[in-house]
Design an enzyme around this catalytic site. Structure first.
Site, mmCIF file in Angstrom:
data_model
loop_
_atom_site.group_PDB
_atom_site.id
_atom_site.type_symbol
_atom_site.label_atom_id
_atom_site.label_comp_id
_atom_site.label_asym_id
_atom_site.label_seq_id
_atom_site.Cartn_x
_atom_site.Cartn_y
_atom_site.Cartn_z
ATOM 1 N N ASP A 76 0.750 -1.048 -0.031
ATOM 2 C CA ASP A 76 -0.096 0.083 0.036
ATOM 3 C C ASP A 76 0.850 1.123 0.002
ATOM 4 O O ASP A 76 2.068 1.434 0.456
ATOM 5 C CB ASP A 76 -1.035 0.037 1.257
ATOM 6 C CG ASP A 76 -1.937 0.914 1.214
ATOM 7 O OD1 ASP A 76 -2.482 1.444 0.111
ATOM 8 O OD2 ASP A 76 -2.851 1.152 2.087
ATOM 9 N N THR A 104 -10.653 -6.901 -5.670
ATOM 10 C CA THR A 104 -12.025 -6.822 -6.555
ATOM 11 C C THR A 104 -12.498 -5.231 -6.332
ATOM 12 O O THR A 104 -13.041 -4.752 -7.659
ATOM 13 C CB THR A 104 -13.172 -7.664 -5.689
ATOM 14 O OG1 THR A 104 -12.463 -8.976 -5.620
ATOM 15 C CG2 THR A 104 -14.257 -7.817 -6.280
ATOM 16 N N GLU A 105 -12.103 -4.717 -5.105
ATOM 17 C CA GLU A 105 -12.625 -3.102 -4.847
ATOM 18 C C GLU A 105 -11.783 -2.283 -5.993
ATOM 19 O O GLU A 105 -12.412 -1.216 -6.524
ATOM 20 C CB GLU A 105 -12.527 -2.662 -3.762
ATOM 21 C CG GLU A 105 -13.731 -3.447 -2.813
ATOM 22 C CD GLU A 105 -13.192 -4.955 -2.557
ATOM 23 O OE1 GLU A 105 -12.222 -5.490 -2.540
ATOM 24 O OE2 GLU A 105 -14.155 -5.588 -1.753
ATOM 25 N N ASN A 106 -10.700 -2.621 -6.276
ATOM 26 C CA ASN A 106 -9.818 -1.768 -7.292
ATOM 27 C C ASN A 106 -10.407 -1.587 -8.531
ATOM 28 O O ASN A 106 -10.050 -0.644 -9.009
ATOM 29 C CB ASN A 106 -8.378 -2.325 -7.297
ATOM 30 C CG ASN A 106 -7.498 -2.140 -6.188
ATOM 31 O OD1 ASN A 106 -6.762 -3.018 -5.984
ATOM 32 N ND2 ASN A 106 -7.890 -1.255 -5.236
ATOM 33 N N GLY A 114 -0.002 5.434 -4.565
ATOM 34 C CA GLY A 114 -0.520 6.661 -4.798
ATOM 35 C C GLY A 114 0.197 7.910 -4.089
ATOM 36 O O GLY A 114 0.527 8.878 -4.716
HETATM 37 C C1 FPP Z 1 -1.701 0.134 -3.500
HETATM 38 O O1 FPP Z 1 -1.309 1.499 -3.231
HETATM 39 C C2 FPP Z 1 -1.161 -0.838 -4.656
HETATM 40 C C3 FPP Z 1 -1.967 -1.331 -5.747
HETATM 41 C C4 FPP Z 1 -3.273 -1.071 -5.698
HETATM 42 C C5 FPP Z 1 -1.310 -2.005 -6.550
HETATM 43 C C6 FPP Z 1 -0.162 -2.700 -6.446
HETATM 44 C C7 FPP Z 1 0.521 -2.811 -7.763
HETATM 45 C C8 FPP Z 1 1.813 -2.872 -7.839
HETATM 46 C C9 FPP Z 1 2.708 -2.581 -6.926
HETATM 47 C C10 FPP Z 1 2.478 -3.127 -9.466
HETATM 48 C C11 FPP Z 1 2.495 -4.200 -10.040
HETATM 49 C C12 FPP Z 1 2.898 -5.412 -9.171
HETATM 50 C C13 FPP Z 1 2.672 -6.731 -9.544
HETATM 51 C C14 FPP Z 1 2.704 -7.750 -8.477
HETATM 52 C C15 FPP Z 1 3.122 -7.185 -10.660
HETATM 53 P P1 FPP Z 1 -2.513 2.633 -3.649
HETATM 54 O O2 FPP Z 1 -2.692 3.040 -5.328
HETATM 55 O O3 FPP Z 1 -3.603 2.355 -2.796
HETATM 56 O O4 FPP Z 1 -1.582 3.700 -2.843
HETATM 57 P P2 FPP Z 1 -2.515 4.858 -1.777
HETATM 58 O O5 FPP Z 1 -3.196 4.101 -0.944
HETATM 59 O O6 FPP Z 1 -1.470 5.688 -1.487
HETATM 60 O O7 FPP Z 1 -3.244 5.605 -2.897
#
Ligand code: FPP
Length: 247
Positions: free
Chosen positions: A21, A67-69, A24
């Site tokens: 996490d 799923t929520e993403n 972003g």
């Molecule tokens: C959460 O950060 C991260 C994700 C939803 C995606 C994770 C994906 C990767 C690290 C890239 C590729 C991975 C693999 C395994 C091939 P967020 O976007 O929710 O961050 P935030 O909470 O700061 O907004």
């Protein structure tokens, strides 16, 4: 003595699960678009994989897309799917070099065709490896998995294949998509959030949790070692008393 030397190699978890996490926020702090955070998260994925392979951790599950993403803006979902395809393709040699086997859990039918094809190809080309198994949770949510499991079990009761009395914890575990893997002993979540976000709700029932403020793109070997040392400092009682455990 470095962190790595402090780790007791005889008491490693066999399965580590990570909620990656903070991509972003990492990008926002640098005045960049969110997708740069995801792109830089790939370095952390590689480092987590290599460290687990070096240490001999048998299973590593990464929560890559929930799923929520799917409810994120289309542009971000598309960027993440493109990144997944690119990363799986580019990192397969790293998996092979480290004797790692790739597996995936989740509602994979929802993935774009090219993503699913790339994933299946990588799963196939790493299937004979017997080092660390990397499990990507993709289009995954624990409630989705549990609902499907309940449906399968209800169907077996309806058809007379099993009785209601046959429904046990073991049967439920066997009906989940996580069935081939042991339950994680250690869960790590980065970015200072203290939530499970619909991840492995059944499987984490007795896991140790390690939370760190580090944002996922900054997560490195040393952070994994810290998590392992934290894990090794815990007394795992599984509902028993401390005295029962030590005797
Ligand atoms: C959460 O950060 C991260 C994700 C939803 C995606 C994770 C994906 C990767 C690290 C890239 C590729 C991975 C693999 C395994 C091939 P967020 O976007 O929710 O961050 P935030 O909470 O700061 O907004």
């Amino acid at each position: 003595m470095g962190l790595l030397e402090k780790i007791d190699k005889t008491r490693l978890p066999s399965h580590i699960a990570i909620i990656m996490d903070g991509n972003g926020r990492w990008a926002k702090k640098k005045g960049l678009m969110r997708v740069f955070g995801h792109e830089n998260g790939v370095k952390a994925v590689r480092e987590a994989c290599e460290s687990c392979a070096e240490l001999g951790v048998s299973y590593l599950t990464l929560y890559a897309f929930s799923t929520e993403n799917w409810n994120r803006p289309h542009s971000e979902v598309n960027a993440l799917m493109t990144l997944l395809v690119k990363t799986i393709k580019a990192e397969t040699p790293t998996l092979l070099k480290n004797n790692m086997r790739l597996q995936a859990i989740g509602d994979l039918s929802q993935l774009p065709k090219n993503c699913l094809e790339e994933l299946n190809e990588a799963i196939d080309s790493t299937k004979h490896n017997n080092g660390t198994t990397l499990i990507l949770a993709l289009s995954y949510s624990s409630k989705w998995d549990i609902v499907n499991s309940v449906k399968k079990i209800a169907q077996s009761v309806k058809s007379g294949e099993i009785d209601i009395e046959d429904i046990t914890e073991e049967l439920i575990s066997k009906s989940l998509t996580t069935e081939p893997f042991p339950h994680p002993e250690l869960l790590i979540r980065t970015s200072g959030e203290y939530r499970l976000s619909n991840f492995l709700l059944w499987e984490l029932a007795y896991s140790e949790f390690h939370f760190t403020d580090v944002l996922w793109p900054d997560f490195r070997r040393e952070h994994l070692y810290s998590a392992l040392l934290d894990y090794q400092s815990r007394e795992r009682r599984f509902g028993k008393t401390s005295e029962q455990i030590s005797s």
